[in-house]
Design a protein around this motif. Structure first.
Motif, PDB file in Angstrom:
ATOM      1  N   ASP A   1       0.825  -1.201   0.000  1.00  0.00           N
ATOM      2  CA  ASP A   1       0.000   0.000   0.000  1.00  0.00           C
ATOM      3  C   ASP A   1       0.867   1.262   0.000  1.00  0.00           C
ATOM      4  N   PHE A   2       1.992   1.198   0.704  1.00  0.00           N
ATOM      5  CA  PHE A   2       2.935   2.314   0.697  1.00  0.00           C
ATOM      6  C   PHE A   2       3.531   2.508  -0.692  1.00  0.00           C
ATOM      7  N   PHE A   3       3.880   1.405  -1.352  1.00  0.00           N
ATOM      8  CA  PHE A   3       4.412   1.487  -2.710  1.00  0.00           C
ATOM      9  C   PHE A   3       3.416   2.143  -3.666  1.00  0.00           C
ATOM     10  N   PHE A   4       2.138   1.808  -3.530  1.00  0.00           N
ATOM     11  CA  PHE A   4       1.137   2.370  -4.431  1.00  0.00           C
ATOM     12  C   PHE A   4       1.007   3.884  -4.244  1.00  0.00           C
ATOM     13  N   ILE A   5       1.090   4.361  -2.995  1.00  0.00           N
ATOM     14  CA  ILE A   5       1.050   5.807  -2.782  1.00  0.00           C
ATOM     15  C   ILE A   5       2.275   6.467  -3.412  1.00  0.00           C
ATOM     16  N   LEU A   6       3.438   5.868  -3.218  1.00  0.00           N
ATOM     17  CA  LEU A   6       4.656   6.392  -3.840  1.00  0.00           C
ATOM     18  C   LEU A   6       4.517   6.457  -5.350  1.00  0.00           C
ATOM     19  N   SER A   7       4.010   5.398  -5.957  1.00  0.00           N
ATOM     20  CA  SER A   7       3.874   5.348  -7.409  1.00  0.00           C
ATOM     21  C   SER A   7       2.939   6.437  -7.914  1.00  0.00           C
ATOM     22  N   GLY A   8       1.789   6.583  -7.228  1.00  0.00           N
ATOM     23  CA  GLY A   8       0.853   7.610  -7.646  1.00  0.00           C
ATOM     24  C   GLY A   8       1.460   9.001  -7.556  1.00  0.00           C
ATOM     25  N   PHE A   9       2.186   9.265  -6.478  1.00  0.00           N
ATOM     26  CA  PHE A   9       2.807  10.577  -6.300  1.00  0.00           C
ATOM     27  C   PHE A   9       3.820  10.850  -7.408  1.00  0.00           C
ATOM     28  N   VAL A  10       4.689   9.893  -7.656  1.00  0.00           N
ATOM     29  CA  VAL A  10       5.769  10.099  -8.616  1.00  0.00           C
ATOM     30  C   VAL A  10       5.242  10.154 -10.052  1.00  0.00           C
ATOM     31  N   ILE A  11       4.287   9.303 -10.392  1.00  0.00           N
ATOM     32  CA  ILE A  11       3.728   9.323 -11.739  1.00  0.00           C
ATOM     33  C   ILE A  11       2.985  10.632 -11.992  1.00  0.00           C
ATOM     34  N   GLY A  12       2.201  11.074 -11.000  1.00  0.00           N
ATOM     35  CA  GLY A  12       1.517  12.356 -11.153  1.00  0.00           C
ATOM     36  C   GLY A  12       2.504  13.493 -11.336  1.00  0.00           C
ATOM     37  N   TYR A  13       3.568  13.496 -10.565  1.00  0.00           N
ATOM     38  CA  TYR A  13       4.595  14.532 -10.670  1.00  0.00           C
ATOM     39  C   TYR A  13       5.287  14.498 -12.026  1.00  0.00           C
ATOM     40  N   ALA A  14       5.575  13.311 -12.508  1.00  0.00           N
ATOM     41  CA  ALA A  14       6.375  13.175 -13.721  1.00  0.00           C
ATOM     42  C   ALA A  14       5.579  13.391 -15.000  1.00  0.00           C
ATOM     43  N   TYR A  15       4.286  13.033 -14.995  1.00  0.00           N
ATOM     44  CA  TYR A  15       3.562  12.981 -16.268  1.00  0.00           C
ATOM     45  C   TYR A  15       2.334  13.870 -16.381  1.00  0.00           C
ATOM     46  N   ASP A  16       1.821  14.400 -15.278  1.00  0.00           N
ATOM     47  CA  ASP A  16       0.584  15.182 -15.357  1.00  0.00           C
ATOM     48  C   ASP A  16       0.676  16.333 -16.353  1.00  0.00           C
ATOM     49  N   ASP A  17       1.814  17.007 -16.396  1.00  0.00           N
ATOM     50  CA  ASP A  17       1.940  18.167 -17.280  1.00  0.00           C
ATOM     51  C   ASP A  17       2.508  17.813 -18.653  1.00  0.00           C
ATOM     52  N   ARG A  18       2.677  16.522 -18.924  1.00  0.00           N
ATOM     53  CA  ARG A  18       3.233  16.118 -20.222  1.00  0.00           C
ATOM     54  C   ARG A  18       2.323  15.208 -21.027  1.00  0.00           C
ATOM     55  N   LEU A  19       1.606  14.335 -20.345  1.00  0.00           N
ATOM     56  CA  LEU A  19       0.800  13.346 -21.043  1.00  0.00           C
ATOM     57  C   LEU A  19      -0.325  14.024 -21.818  1.00  0.00           C
ATOM     58  N   GLY A  20      -0.394  13.720 -23.115  1.00  0.00           N
ATOM     59  CA  GLY A  20      -1.401  14.325 -23.983  1.00  0.00           C
ATOM     60  C   GLY A  20      -0.997  15.682 -24.520  1.00  0.00           C
ATOM     61  N   LYS A  21       0.171  16.182 -24.068  1.00  0.00           N
ATOM     62  CA  LYS A  21       0.654  17.498 -24.522  1.00  0.00           C
ATOM     63  C   LYS A  21       1.978  17.325 -25.271  1.00  0.00           C
TER      64      LYS A  21
END
Length: 386
Positions: free
Chosen positions: A59-79
């Motif tokens: 469960d800790f890993f999943f929170i880490l993954s969500g945080f890092v993926i959101g940070y890395a890709y939110d402003d790039r994916l689809g743009k």
């Protein structure tokens, strides 16, 4: 289940080295937890001791993954990044180690004697079918011919791959749906999935007495595993959007590491009054403490050479360690059962070899396989930077 470092997600963005280090700490604790799981399994399913709540690392890993993926890709994916390139990046990062874990699973299964846990011999054709399915990430249905251990694991060659299976689902949902959500809509998703996970945890829906669900397709397990991924994964993304670093944070890595160790070592909490007490403890960890740890670690930085080296090393081996250690554990479990060993005091020397050997195997897999393969795949399939 350990995830790739944040450096792997964001090519040009600075990454959170303390989150990398914490991911490694959690992976090291998972290996320790699985050693005690083996002692419990050999003794006929008694409660796991010492690292009692080590399963919460998932469960800790999943929170880490969500945080890092959101940070890395939110402003790039689809743009500036297409869906195709996103999926290529994720496959290149995750799948080589999944394949290696499956291959090692076959090797150690043969060393174990090609037998199910009840002693039934398994045909080579079924083992090869299990390998093929594992390489293409096709989970085994309970009782299928390629359920070669006979205990209904999704991936009988490498049990922890179940969490990576849900990681794939999370990445797919993120790319197709979640990244498009406004922050308010994402908060609604977090709330709804949180209600579902709270119900599953507090009322012990599956009857395990703990939230250790998701590893099999049997019954409500898959649904529980999906909730177990969706809530912390989407919560991590929400945290990344709302994140503002705390000021004057010192020693965050060591504080978070000690807290994780302490949380995992809390004994199983017996009792039930409307809700299960152990489920309440799990909910407090997942809903409150883990997000705070991620926020604290993301706010801090390493301040000395030793901490930097520790964070880098543990972060580098975290995913390989999670991906390759369990085939070794299967052989260790078989040895425990055959010799009727049930306590660490009887087998501490062998357990130490298993622990250190798993770390060395992970490091060798990283340097001699994972990094070269990912480098070649990146060069072959991803567009060059301009």
């Amino acid at each position: 289940m350990s995830r790739p470092s944040s450096a792997a997600f964001a090519d040009s963005k600075p990454h959170y080295e303390l989150l990398d280090g914490l991911r490694g700490v959690a992976a090291l604790l998972v290996v320790f937890y699985h050693i005690f799981e083996g002692l419990s399994f050999a003794a006929g399913g008694t409660l796991i001791t010492t690292i009692n709540h080590g399963y919460l690392a998932v469960d800790f890993f999943f929170i880490l993954s969500g945080f890092v993926i959101g940070y890395a890709y939110d402003d790039r994916l689809g743009k500036t990044m297409t869906l195709g390139n996103f999926f290529k990046r994720r496959l290149i990062r995750l799948h080589p180690m999944i394949v290696l874990g499956a291959v090692l699973g076959v090797v150690f299964y043969v060393l174990q004697g090609c037998e199910q846990w009840d002693g039934t011999h398994v045909a080579t054709s079924f083992i090869m079918l299990a390998l093929l399915c594992a390489m293409f990430f096709i989970p085994a249905a309970p009782g299928a011919c390629y359920d070669i251990r006979g205990n209904a694991e999704m991936f009988p060659l490498n049990g922890p791959s179940w969490s990576l299976f849900f990681e794939y689902i999370g990445n797919l949902l993120y790319a197709l749906f979640i990244h498009r959500l406004s922050t308010r809509a994402l908060a609604v998703l977090v709330t709804l999935t949180g209600i579902g996970l709270a119900w599953f945890t507090l009322f012990d829906v599956v009857g395990y007495g703990m939230i250790g669900v998701g590893w099999t397709l049997d019954g409500l397990n898959f649904f529980g595993g999906l909730l177990r991924m969706l809530f912390p994964f989407s919560l991590g993304m929400l945290l990344s959007r709302k994140f503002k670093p705390l000021k004057n944070v010192r020693g965050a890595f060591w504080i978070c590491s000690v807290v994780l160790l302490a949380l995992f070592c809390v004994p199983y909490i017996e009792g039930k009054h409307v809700i299960t007490f152990n489920g309440l403890y799990e909910a407090v960890c997942i809903f409150f403490i883990f997000p705070c740890l991620v926020w604290l670690a993301a706010s801090g930085k390493t301040t000395d050479r030793h901490s930097t080296l520790i964070c880098k090393f543990s972060g580098d081996i975290s995913y390989p360690l999670y991906a390759v250690h369990y085939p070794v554990m299967y052989l260790f479990y078989s040895w425990l059962i055959e010799n009727k060993y049930y306590t660490l005091g009887e087998v501490w020397h062998v357990a130490l070899v298993v622990y250190v050997g798993s770390i060395l195997l992970a490091y060798a897999a990283l340097k001699w396989y994972d990094e070269p393969v990912r480098k070649w795949l990146t060069k072959r399939f991803l567009p060059k930077k301009k």
